[in-house]
Write an enzyme that holds these catalytic residues in place. Structure first.
Site, PDB file in Angstrom:
ATOM      1  N   HIS A 127       0.457  41.242 -25.878  1.00  0.00           N
ATOM      2  CA  HIS A 127       0.482  43.033 -25.027  1.00  0.00           C
ATOM      3  C   HIS A 127       1.568  41.840 -24.008  1.00  0.00           C
ATOM      4  CE1 HIS A 127      -0.822  45.130 -28.630  1.00  0.00           C
ATOM      5  NE2 HIS A 127      -1.961  44.467 -28.230  1.00  0.00           N
ATOM      6  N   ASN A 129       3.504  47.984 -27.771  1.00  0.00           N
ATOM      7  CA  ASN A 129       3.241  49.396 -27.157  1.00  0.00           C
ATOM      8  C   ASN A 129       3.484  49.501 -25.599  1.00  0.00           C
ATOM      9  OD1 ASN A 129       1.708  47.208 -26.722  1.00  0.00           O
ATOM     10  ND2 ASN A 129      -0.188  48.448 -27.023  1.00  0.00           N
ATOM     11  N   HIS A 142       0.177  36.994 -31.457  1.00  0.00           N
ATOM     12  CA  HIS A 142      -0.316  39.155 -31.231  1.00  0.00           C
ATOM     13  C   HIS A 142      -0.748  38.735 -29.627  1.00  0.00           C
ATOM     14  CE1 HIS A 142      -2.515  42.652 -32.077  1.00  0.00           C
ATOM     15  NE2 HIS A 142      -2.383  42.515 -31.156  1.00  0.00           N
ATOM     16  N   ASP A 196      -4.726  37.985 -29.307  1.00  0.00           N
ATOM     17  CA  ASP A 196      -4.935  39.768 -29.167  1.00  0.00           C
ATOM     18  C   ASP A 196      -4.389  39.823 -27.084  1.00  0.00           C
ATOM     19  OD1 ASP A 196      -4.281  42.127 -28.849  1.00  0.00           O
ATOM     20  OD2 ASP A 196      -5.687  43.057 -30.052  1.00  0.00           O
ATOM     21  N   HIS A 202      -6.021  41.525 -35.762  1.00  0.00           N
ATOM     22  CA  HIS A 202      -7.329  41.257 -35.552  1.00  0.00           C
ATOM     23  C   HIS A 202      -9.122  41.702 -36.060  1.00  0.00           C
ATOM     24  CE1 HIS A 202      -6.379  45.560 -34.574  1.00  0.00           C
ATOM     25  NE2 HIS A 202      -5.354  45.113 -33.145  1.00  0.00           N
ATOM     26  N   ARG A 204       3.462  43.308 -21.174  1.00  0.00           N
ATOM     27  CA  ARG A 204       3.484  45.519 -20.416  1.00  0.00           C
ATOM     28  C   ARG A 204       4.453  45.653 -19.985  1.00  0.00           C
ATOM     29  NH1 ARG A 204      -1.079  46.545 -23.137  1.00  0.00           N
ATOM     30  NH2 ARG A 204      -3.291  45.672 -22.214  1.00  0.00           N
ATOM     31  N   ASP A 252       1.004  48.374 -33.429  1.00  0.00           N
ATOM     32  CA  ASP A 252      -0.739  47.808 -32.934  1.00  0.00           C
ATOM     33  C   ASP A 252      -0.475  48.512 -32.166  1.00  0.00           C
ATOM     34  OD1 ASP A 252      -2.556  45.787 -33.004  1.00  0.00           O
ATOM     35  OD2 ASP A 252      -2.136  45.760 -31.503  1.00  0.00           O
ATOM     36  N   HIS A 306      -2.603  47.188 -37.817  1.00  0.00           N
ATOM     37  CA  HIS A 306      -3.646  47.715 -36.379  1.00  0.00           C
ATOM     38  C   HIS A 306      -4.340  48.591 -37.866  1.00  0.00           C
ATOM     39  CE1 HIS A 306      -5.499  48.928 -32.762  1.00  0.00           C
ATOM     40  NE2 HIS A 306      -6.015  50.490 -33.929  1.00  0.00           N
TER      41      HIS A 306
HETATM   42  O1  DOR Z   1      -8.609  46.440 -27.033  1.00  0.00           O
HETATM   43  C1  DOR Z   1      -7.025  46.379 -27.272  1.00  0.00           C
HETATM   44  N1  DOR Z   1      -5.872  46.781 -26.383  1.00  0.00           N
HETATM   45  N2  DOR Z   1      -6.564  46.749 -28.714  1.00  0.00           N
HETATM   46  C2  DOR Z   1      -6.161  47.295 -29.131  1.00  0.00           C
HETATM   47  O2  DOR Z   1      -5.601  47.213 -30.377  1.00  0.00           O
HETATM   48  C3  DOR Z   1      -4.200  47.397 -27.987  1.00  0.00           C
HETATM   49  C4  DOR Z   1      -4.704  46.528 -26.853  1.00  0.00           C
HETATM   50  C5  DOR Z   1      -4.377  47.039 -25.514  1.00  0.00           C
HETATM   51  O3  DOR Z   1      -2.836  47.078 -25.651  1.00  0.00           O
HETATM   52  O4  DOR Z   1      -4.555  46.874 -24.603  1.00  0.00           O
HETATM   53 ZN    ZN Z   2      -3.324  44.274 -29.910  1.00  0.00          ZN
END
Ligand code: DOR
Ligand code: ZN
Length: 437
Positions: free
Chosen positions: A69, A101, A67, A312, A239, A71, A159, A186
Site C-alpha cells: 500500500h 485504496n 501486495h 502487505d 493475506h 498512500r 483490497d 481480500h
Molecule cells: O491491515 C490492513 N491494512 N489490512 C488491509 O486489508 C488494508 C491495509 C491498509 O490499507 O492499511
Molecule cells: Zn492489503
C-alpha cells in the site's frame, strides 16, 4: 555500462540454478550467466566493466512484492510513492505492486497513470498499479477493466475491503479472465467481522476486545473457490491467515481450480497472544491468529499451497496508530522487514532457499503475468544480492518508509539485502561493512 557480479551463489528457480555463478549485466539487462565469466571479459573489456566481488553472498532475481500500500494520491502523510519505492529497494525489492485504496481510490485510468508517472520520477523500484474491482471500491459497480489495463494496471482488487456481492465477484473474475489479468481477493465476510479488533478466541476474551472469527475469512475463500471453479477463471487470495483457508486452498488446487495464494510475514511470525501488550502496531486485518494457524500457514508455504510471500506493507502515521485500540488503523509497515522475517523460514527449515526466492520473485511475477523473477539472459537487469549472515537490528527510526508502524522494532535479524539493482542500476547499496576493493 557493464557490471559483473562474481563470487556469489546464484539462486534462480526459473532456470533451476542454485550454484556459484557469474552474472553479467549490460545495458540494463542480464547479458550472461555462467560459472566463470571473468577470464573472457578481462582482456576485452578491461576498465569498462564494474566488477562486484560478492563472496559469501547470494544473488537472486530481483524480489517482487505483489501486495503493498503506497498512500499516494491523497494520504501522502502516511507514505508517498517515492518513500514507498525507497523502502522497497532497502528491503531488496526491485518491483512492487500497489493496492488501489488511496484517496481517491485507483479506480480509473488517470490515477493509474499518475502512479506510474510518480514511480518513474522516483526511479527506484518498478511500481505496478493494481486497479480497483469496483468503483470507489464500494462493491456495487465494476470499474472499467479494459481501460485500467490499458493504462497499466496489472491486476484488480478492492483490497482493504472485500467484494461482498458474489454476483459482482463472478463478473469481475469473468471479465478479468478475458483480459488475462488476475483478481486479488481480500477475503472477509464483513457481517462476521463487524467490530472485530483481533482474532476471536481465548485472547480476545481475556483482553475484552471484540474478535474476528477465522470463518469470516474462510467463508469468502470457499466462495471464491466456487466462483473460480464455476467461471474457470483465476483468483488470487490475499493475506491468508487461517488454517482453514490453507485447507480450502490446498483442496481446491488438488481439484485443478485456478487459485493462487499469498501470506504475509506477520502471519507466520506472530500470534494473537502478542496482543496482550495492547500495542496498536499489532492491529492488522486480517488479524494475527493462533499458534495452530501459524503452524498451518508454515505447512501451506512448505507444500506449495501458499505460492507467494507478500509484505502487505501498510504504512500509517503516528496519528493513525497512537489511539485507543478500537480507533487505531490496521496495518504493518512491512517492506523493510519482509525479507529478513521470511529468511527465518529457512533457518527453521520450513523452506529451502530456492523455494523462498521463488515465493518472493518468480511466483508473484507469474501471477501478475510480468516477465520478471528470473536471471535468464535477456531478462531485465533486476537483481537482489543478499548477505545471509548479516546480523542487524530493526530500527523503525531508520526506515525509509514514512510508516514507522512495525511490531518488529528492536528485533534482531539474520540476513539482509545488501544490493538492489534495478534495470542494471544500483538503487541500494549496503555493502559498507564488507566492501572489497
Ligand atoms: O491491515 C490492513 N491494512 N489490512 C488491509 O486489508 C488494508 C491495509 C491498509 O490499507 O492499511
Ligand atoms: Zn492489503
Amino acid at each position: 555500462m557493464k557490471m559483473l557480479l562474481t563470487g556469489a551463489r546464484v539462486i534462480d528457480p526459473a532456470q533451476n540454478i542454485n550454484d556459484f555463478m557469474d552474472v553479467l549485466l549490460e545495458d540494463g539487462k542480464i547479458a550472461k550467466i555462467d560459472a566463470d565469466l571473468s577470464p573472457s571479459l578481462k582482456t576485452k573489456d578491461r576498465g569498462k566493466i564494474q566488477i562486484l566481488k560478492l563472496k559469501g553472498k547470494l544473488i537472486a532475481p530481483g524480489l517482487m512484492d505483489m501486495h503493498t500500500h503506497l498512500r499516494e494520491p491523497g494520504l501522502e502523510y502516511k507514505e508517498t510513492i517515492a518513500s514507498g519505492a525507497n523502502a522497497a529497494v532497502v528491503g531488496g525489492f526491485t518491483s512492487i505492486a500497489c493496492m488501489p485504496n488511496t484517496e481517491p481510490i485507483n479506480d480509473n485510468r488517470s490515477i493509474t497513470e499518475f502512479i506510474k508517472r510518480k514511480a518513474a520520477q522516483a526511479a527506484l523500484a518498478h511500481v505496478y498499479p493494481i486497479g480497483a474491482i469496483s468503483r470507489n471500491s464500494a462493491g456495487t459497480q465494476l470499474t472499467e477493466f479494459w481501460d485500467l489495463k490499458d493504462a497499466g494496471a496489472v491486476a484488480f482488487s478492492d483490497d482493504g475491503k472485500p467484494v461482498m456481492d458474489a454476483a459482482l465477484m463472478r463478473r469481475a473474475l469473468e471479465y478479468a479472465h478475458s483480459l488475462s489479468l488476475p483478481v486479488i481477493s481480500h477475503c472477509e465476510d464483513t457481517n462476521l467481522s463487524a467490530g472485530g479488533q483481533m482474532n476471536e478466541g481465548y485472547y480476545s476474551t481475556i483482553l475484552g476486545l471484540r474478535g474476528t472469527p477465522s470463518i469470516a475469512e474462510e467463508i469468502m475463500v470457499a466462495r471464491d473457490i466456487l466462483i473460480a471453479e464455476f467461471t474457470r477463471a483465476a483468483v488470487h487470495i490475499a493475506h491468508v491467515s487461517t488454517a482453514g483457508s490453507v485447507d480450502l486452498i490446498r483442496t481446491a488446487k488438488k481439484r485443478g481450480i485456478k487459485i493462487t495464494a499469498e501470506t504475509a510475514p506477520h502471519y507466520f511470525t506472530l500470534t494473537d497472544d502478542a496482543l496482550q501488550a495492547y500495542s496498536t502496531n499489532l492491529k492488522v486485518n486480517p488479524p494475527l491468529r493462533s499458534a495452530a494457524d501459524v503452524k498451518a500457514i508454515k505447512a501451506g508455504l512448505a507444500d506449495g499451497t501458499i505460492d507467494v510471500i507478500a509484505s502487505d506493507h501498510a504504512p500509517h502515521a503516528r496519528t493513525d496508530k497512537e489511539l485507543e485500540f478500537e480507533y487505531a488503523a490496521s496495518g504493518i509497515s512491512g517492506l523493510e522487514t519482509s525479507l529478513a522475517l521470511s529468511l527465518r523460514l529457512i533457518h527453521e527449515q520450513v523452506l529451502t532457499w530456492p523455494e523462498l526466492i521463488s515465493k518472493m520473485s518468480l511466483q508473484p511475477a507469474r501471477i501478475l503475468n510480468l516477465a520478471k523473477g528470473t536471471l535468464k539472459p535477456g531478462a531485465d537487469g533486476d537483481v537482489t544480492v543478499i548477505d545471509p549472515e548479516r546480523i542487524w537490528t530493526v530500527n523503525v527510526k531508520s526506515f525509509r518508509s514514512s510508516g514507522k508502524n512495525s511490531p518488529f522494532d528492536g528485533w534482531e535479524m539474520q540476513g539482509k539485502a545488501i544490493l538492489t539493482i534495478v534495470d542494471g542500476e544500483i538503487k541500494y547499496d549496503d555493502r559498507a561493512q564488507d566492501k572489497e576493493a
